[in-house]
Write a protein that holds these residues in place. Structure first.
Motif, PDB file in Angstrom:
ATOM      1  N   VAL A 135      -3.034   2.127  10.795  1.00 29.27           N
ATOM      2  CA  VAL A 135      -2.011   3.106  10.451  1.00 29.27           C
ATOM      3  C   VAL A 135      -1.875   4.082  11.608  1.00 29.27           C
ATOM      4  CG1 VAL A 135      -3.664   4.604   9.269  1.00 29.27           C
ATOM      5  CG2 VAL A 135      -1.254   4.797   8.722  1.00 29.27           C
ATOM      6  N   LEU A 136      -0.645   4.431  11.945  1.00 25.13           N
ATOM      7  CA  LEU A 136      -0.362   5.429  12.968  1.00 25.13           C
ATOM      8  C   LEU A 136       0.127   6.675  12.250  1.00 25.13           C
ATOM      9  CD1 LEU A 136      -0.397   5.655  16.080  1.00 25.13           C
ATOM     10  CD2 LEU A 136       2.052   5.217  16.034  1.00 25.13           C
ATOM     11  N   TRP A 137      -0.574   7.785  12.464  1.00 19.59           N
ATOM     12  CA  TRP A 137      -0.327   8.999  11.692  1.00 19.59           C
ATOM     13  C   TRP A 137      -0.111  10.180  12.628  1.00 19.59           C
ATOM     14  CZ3 TRP A 137      -3.514  13.475  10.970  1.00 19.59           C
ATOM     15  CH2 TRP A 137      -3.141  14.305   9.907  1.00 19.59           C
ATOM     16  N   SER A 138       0.795  11.068  12.217  1.00 12.31           N
ATOM     17  CA  SER A 138       1.077  12.282  12.970  1.00 12.31           C
ATOM     18  C   SER A 138       0.858  13.489  12.075  1.00 12.31           C
ATOM     19  CB  SER A 138       2.515  12.276  13.490  1.00 12.31           C
ATOM     20  OG  SER A 138       2.847  13.548  14.030  1.00 12.31           O
ATOM     21  N   GLU A 139       0.350  14.566  12.659  1.00 15.19           N
ATOM     22  CA  GLU A 139       0.177  15.798  11.895  1.00 15.19           C
ATOM     23  C   GLU A 139       1.514  16.434  11.551  1.00 15.19           C
ATOM     24  OE1 GLU A 139      -2.304  17.971  14.567  1.00 15.19           O
ATOM     25  OE2 GLU A 139      -4.130  17.417  13.499  1.00 15.19           O
ATOM     26  N   GLN A 140       2.565  16.061  12.274  1.00 17.67           N
ATOM     27  CA  GLN A 140       3.907  16.559  11.972  1.00 17.67           C
ATOM     28  C   GLN A 140       4.459  15.854  10.738  1.00 17.67           C
ATOM     29  OE1 GLN A 140       5.762  15.745  15.807  1.00 17.67           O
ATOM     30  NE2 GLN A 140       5.856  17.935  16.249  1.00 17.67           N
ATOM     31  N   GLY A 141       5.324  16.559  10.008  1.00 14.84           N
ATOM     32  CA  GLY A 141       5.934  15.939   8.835  1.00 14.84           C
ATOM     33  C   GLY A 141       5.474  16.533   7.532  1.00 14.84           C
ATOM     34  N   GLY A 142       5.142  17.815   7.516  1.00 10.01           N
ATOM     35  CA  GLY A 142       4.724  18.461   6.276  1.00 10.01           C
ATOM     36  C   GLY A 142       3.226  18.618   6.196  1.00 10.01           C
ATOM     37  N   PRO A 143       2.735  19.198   5.097  1.00  9.56           N
ATOM     38  CA  PRO A 143       1.300  19.467   4.969  1.00  9.56           C
ATOM     39  C   PRO A 143       0.444  18.208   4.956  1.00  9.56           C
ATOM     40  CG  PRO A 143       2.463  19.863   2.890  1.00  9.56           C
ATOM     41  CD  PRO A 143       3.512  19.684   3.939  1.00  9.56           C
ATOM     42  N   LYS A 144       1.022  17.080   4.572  1.00  5.84           N
ATOM     43  CA  LYS A 144       0.268  15.833   4.538  1.00  5.84           C
ATOM     44  C   LYS A 144       0.479  14.999   5.801  1.00  5.84           C
ATOM     45  CE  LYS A 144       0.347  15.392  -0.504  1.00  5.84           C
ATOM     46  NZ  LYS A 144       0.732  14.527  -1.645  1.00  5.84           N
ATOM     47  N   GLY A 145       1.217  15.546   6.774  1.00  2.00           N
ATOM     48  CA  GLY A 145       1.516  14.756   7.949  1.00  2.00           C
ATOM     49  C   GLY A 145       2.458  13.618   7.592  1.00  2.00           C
ATOM     50  N   LYS A 146       2.492  12.602   8.445  1.00  2.00           N
ATOM     51  CA  LYS A 146       3.420  11.501   8.205  1.00  2.00           C
ATOM     52  C   LYS A 146       2.840  10.197   8.730  1.00  2.00           C
ATOM     53  CE  LYS A 146       8.207  10.046   9.052  1.00  2.00           C
ATOM     54  NZ  LYS A 146       9.482  10.370   9.732  1.00  2.00           N
ATOM     55  N   VAL A 147       2.929   9.159   7.901  1.00  2.00           N
ATOM     56  CA  VAL A 147       2.564   7.808   8.333  1.00  2.00           C
ATOM     57  C   VAL A 147       3.761   7.235   9.087  1.00  2.00           C
ATOM     58  CG1 VAL A 147       1.986   5.475   7.592  1.00  2.00           C
ATOM     59  CG2 VAL A 147       0.945   7.441   6.440  1.00  2.00           C
ATOM     60  N   LEU A 148       3.595   7.028  10.375  1.00  2.00           N
ATOM     61  CA  LEU A 148       4.694   6.525  11.202  1.00  2.00           C
ATOM     62  C   LEU A 148       4.845   5.015  11.084  1.00  2.00           C
ATOM     63  CD1 LEU A 148       4.079   8.636  14.438  1.00  2.00           C
ATOM     64  CD2 LEU A 148       5.576   9.163  12.495  1.00  2.00           C
ATOM     65  N   ALA A 149       3.717   4.324  10.907  1.00  2.00           N
ATOM     66  CA  ALA A 149       3.754   2.866  10.775  1.00  2.00           C
ATOM     67  C   ALA A 149       2.425   2.398  10.215  1.00  2.00           C
ATOM     68  CB  ALA A 149       4.020   2.200  12.131  1.00  2.00           C
ATOM     69  N   LYS A 150       2.458   1.257   9.520  1.00  2.00           N
ATOM     70  CA  LYS A 150       1.234   0.655   8.996  1.00  2.00           C
ATOM     71  C   LYS A 150       1.374  -0.857   9.046  1.00  2.00           C
ATOM     72  CE  LYS A 150       2.851   0.990   4.183  1.00  2.00           C
ATOM     73  NZ  LYS A 150       2.562   1.500   2.825  1.00  2.00           N
ATOM     74  N   ALA A 151       0.233  -1.547   9.147  1.00  2.00           N
ATOM     75  CA  ALA A 151       0.276  -3.007   9.244  1.00  2.00           C
ATOM     76  C   ALA A 151      -1.077  -3.584   8.861  1.00  2.00           C
ATOM     77  CB  ALA A 151       0.654  -3.442  10.662  1.00  2.00           C
ATOM     78  N   LYS A 152      -1.062  -4.885   8.536  1.00  2.00           N
ATOM     79  CA  LYS A 152      -2.283  -5.609   8.188  1.00  2.00           C
ATOM     80  C   LYS A 152      -2.365  -6.885   9.016  1.00  2.00           C
ATOM     81  CE  LYS A 152      -2.747  -4.188   3.342  1.00  2.00           C
ATOM     82  NZ  LYS A 152      -4.160  -3.786   3.440  1.00  2.00           N
ATOM     83  N   ALA A 153      -3.600  -7.309   9.263  1.00  2.00           N
ATOM     84  CA  ALA A 153      -3.848  -8.612   9.881  1.00  2.00           C
ATOM     85  C   ALA A 153      -5.137  -9.147   9.285  1.00  2.00           C
ATOM     86  CB  ALA A 153      -3.973  -8.496  11.403  1.00  2.00           C
ATOM     87  N   LEU A 154      -5.294 -10.452   9.281  1.00  2.00           N
ATOM     88  CA  LEU A 154      -6.515 -11.037   8.738  1.00  2.00           C
ATOM     89  C   LEU A 154      -7.719 -10.638   9.587  1.00  2.00           C
ATOM     90  CD1 LEU A 154      -5.295 -14.614   7.789  1.00  2.00           C
ATOM     91  CD2 LEU A 154      -6.122 -12.861   6.208  1.00  2.00           C
ATOM     92  N   THR A 155      -8.799 -10.251   8.924  1.00  2.00           N
ATOM     93  CA  THR A 155     -10.047  -9.981   9.642  1.00  2.00           C
ATOM     94  C   THR A 155     -10.607 -11.297  10.159  1.00  2.00           C
ATOM     95  OG1 THR A 155     -10.574  -8.024   8.335  1.00  2.00           O
ATOM     96  CG2 THR A 155     -12.415  -9.140   9.394  1.00  2.00           C
TER      97      THR A 155
END
Length: 673
Positions: A22-42
């Motif tokens: 997950v790519l997260w920024s402190e900008q975007g309100g009190p909870k910040g903002k998830v800019l992008a998320k992704a999954k891949a097989l371990t």
């Protein structure tokens, strides 16, 4: 004048089945903002593959310059899963001042299994006074041990009061073998030798696994030009540097669940909740009180072992989307059983290996009668060959037959004895078993579609042909058995949540939830006496499969179930919003009247004045924890020191017994500039 952009944070969670990013920024309100998320097989054979798949995806989705990432933080369920599944490297346990009888305490003998143990004379008493140390037996055994184990665990009697004998053994082992050594005093300052030895043993087993994870992550970050500090989530939800975690991997047990609690609180804003996080291998249940997770000061229990690792008061159950599906033995109407072992789902094996899986399943379906090993395959995990050291002749022979492509077990095994041999290879983490799982059931019913539904359906059809106590098929179709499997998973999830709640209320959780009255209440069983059971707080459902498996949970637990929008990456998100938190301890005892002995770090000092001993203890722990905080990854730690005295009053006179001094340092992790 434009504001300077906030730094970006990259969170990674390496689970048993999926690696999340997950790519997260402190900008975007009190909870910040998830800019992008992704999954891949371990990818256990090469963790960098799964990590790169997930991270590259979030970088691509967000069109982010890797140089903008100023902190990388990672949580993982690898250590937890290894202990639940009984996996880990083969290590030698060195017990100084103990006897064979001590192995029977605190589950140490069970945890040791067939790994070697060496007993040496030595150790100390409660005041740090030494017995005579003799390491000649250890030195004589080192050439053979060094060739057959991946590391060493050293535990000496009362090492927390004087670590000198552990240090001597550690230095000897490192000099003669060059292998990793864990000393018990480095992990815990608590008394209780056998449990401290157990914790040390498990730590030594996990070192190579966590080392591979950290090395894979660091290699990937360097290749992608991400020049940011790498942090790891500890079992109490705190962050520590990767170098710190490499030496103390046992502290990463419950890392993923701890991160999920931080993420759950961040996403929902709920201060009081039950948090249930379902993954591929385990379900982790914990309690949020007043916005903070409850901690277990007695130590985390994972895989049936009570350790000395302070972590969230998390109960871990071997139940997940990839749990082994089995049938109750000997019953007229056998129940579906789930876990605790994780299998590679047939749908996943089919996606990765195609016809080599589906053709074998079709062959088994053509047989007139069901076989005991139907829909079961064996394949290597892909770990380095050096980790296969120490196999017995039967184990080595069977391991040689198993490759990277799934091999049908009914073709592999020629005797019942070989089944036990295969299970030992699985326990060593060398071999995976593939078979029918709830994930396959979800594919059959069209509720999951990311893998191969054909292999899943074939597996469900084979499972439905199993016979009940009357000799009849247990289900008429793949759809019917799949629905039963998913209902069973939801029901077991409810029971585990209630078991945790009962245990937190001071009851025997497992016995209480198994009671006929509670079972009737959960089932809403009709009767003259109507019974109900309800939680006093909502459930936060976490995990990629939570929307599926927890859809019917509310009516079973008597309260709402909240599944957040980003529930599928709660662990990775929780990893980037935490703080570094480390502690150091010292003790002052009085071996005889007028003598005050300070044990702090690796030193023991004597004073004739109580006040000077206490002042020295407080100065020591402050210095130790400040250095430890820097090693753990923060440059701006706040330090709190507390002192607890044990005294008695004799003839109106105060008598000093002991003082326990604890320093805690906490702060946000350093970020790249």
């Amino acid at each position: 004048m434009t504001a300077k952009p906030k730094p970006l944070f990259l969170g990674i969670d390496t689970g048993g089945t999926y690696t999340d990013a997950v790519l997260w920024s402190e900008q975007g309100g009190p909870k910040g903002k998830v800019l992008a998320k992704a999954k891949a097989l371990t990818t256990r054979h090469d963790l960098a593959v799964g990590i790169s798949g997930a991270v590259d995806a979030v970088l691509g989705k967000s069109a982010t310059d890797p140089a903008a990432i100023k902190l990388v933080s990672m949580s993982t369920t690898l250590a937890t899963n290894a202990l639940v599944e009984g996996q880990g490297g083969r290590v030698a346990l060195i017990m100084i001042g103990f006897t064979g009888a001590d192995l029977a305490r605190d589950g140490l003998k069970t945890a040791l299994g067939t790994d070697p143990v060496v007993f040496c004379p030595g150790g100390h008493d409660v005041h740090g006074n030494a017995a005579k140390l003799d390491l000649s037996g250890l030195e004589a055994a080192l050439p053979e041990l060094g060739a057959s184990v991946s590391g060493f665990a050293v535990c000496a009697y009362f090492a927390t009061r004087n670590p000198a004998h552990e240090l001597a053994a550690r230095d000897l082992i490192r000099e003669k073998t060059g292998l990793p050594v864990t000393a018990s005093h480095e992990l815990s300052a608590k008394l209780g030798g056998p449990r401290r030895a157990l914790t040390t043993l498990l730590n030594a087993r996990l070192i190579s696994m966590i080392d591979r994870l950290v090395a894979a992550t660091e290699g990937f970050l360097e290749a992608r030009n991400i020049a940011a500090p790498l942090m790891v989530v500890r079992g109490d939800g705190a962050l520590v540097s990767a170098a710190f975690a490499r030496q103390r991997p046992i502290e990463t047990i419950l890392s993923g669940p701890a991160a999920s609690l931080v993420g759950a609180r961040h996403m929902t804003g709920l201060d009081n909740a039950m948090v249930s996080d379902i993954g591929g291998t385990t379900t982790d249940v914990a309690v949020l009180d007043g916005g903070r997770p409850r901690l277990d000061p007695e130590g985390a229990t994972v895989g049936g072992f009570r350790t000395m690792v302070e972590a969230v008061a998390m109960r871990t159950f071997g139940l997940g989307g990839d749990s082994e599906v089995a049938l109750e033995d000997g019953a007229l109407n056998p129940k579906i059983l789930l876990g605790p072992r994780r299998l590679v789902p047939l749908a996943l094996a089919g996606m990765m290996h195609g016809a080599s899986v589906t053709l074998e399943l079709e062959r088994q379906l053509r047989a007139p009668n069901p076989g005991r090993m139907d829909s079961r395959f064996a394949l290597r995990t892909g770990v380095p060959d050096r980790l296969a050291a120490g196999l017995t002749a039967p184990e080595a022979k069977l391991y040689e037959l198993i490759g990277a492509v799934p091999l049908a077990i009914d073709r592999l095994l020629t005797s019942n004895a070989q089944n036990a041999t295969l299970n030992r290879l699985v326990s060593r983490g060398l071999v995976h078993i593939s078979g029918f799982t709830p994930s396959d059931a979800a594919h059959v019913l069209g509720k999951q579609a990311n893998w191969d539904p054909t292999a899943a359906r074939l597996g469900a059809e084979l499972f439905s042909r199993k016979r009940d106590g009357r000799g009849q098929n247990i289900a008429p179709s793949p759809e019917v058995i799949s629905e039963r499997v998913l209902l069973t998973l939801t029901r077991w999830s409810a029971e585990y949540i209630l078991e945790t709640a009962f245990a937190e209320d001071g009851l025997d959780g497992a016995a209480t939830v198994a009671h006929a009255l509670v079972q009737r209440a959960v089932d809403s069983h009709p009767g003259i006496a109507r019974l109900s059971v309800a939680l006093d707080r909502p459930v936060i459902g976490l995990g990629a499969s939570a929307p599926l498996h927890y859809a019917g949970l509310a009516e079973l637990v008597g309260n709402e179930c909240v599944v957040p929008e980003d529930t599928d990456v709660a662990n990775a998100l929780g990893a980037v919003v935490g703080q570094v938190r480390v502690s150091a301890e010292a003790r002052v005892s009085q071996p005889r009247e007028g003598l005050f002995r300070l044990a702090s770090g690796q030193t023991v000092r004597d004073f004739t004045d109580e006040a000077k001993a206490i002042a020295a203890a407080e100065a020591d722990v402050r210095a130790i924890v400040a250095e430890r905080a820097k090693d753990a990854g923060t440059d701006n730690a706040e330090i709190d020191v507390s002192t607890e005295f044990k005294v008695s009053t004799v003839e109106a006179q105060r008598m000093f017994i002991e003082a326990h001094v604890v320093a805690v340092a906490s702060g946000r992790p350093r970020i790249a500039v």
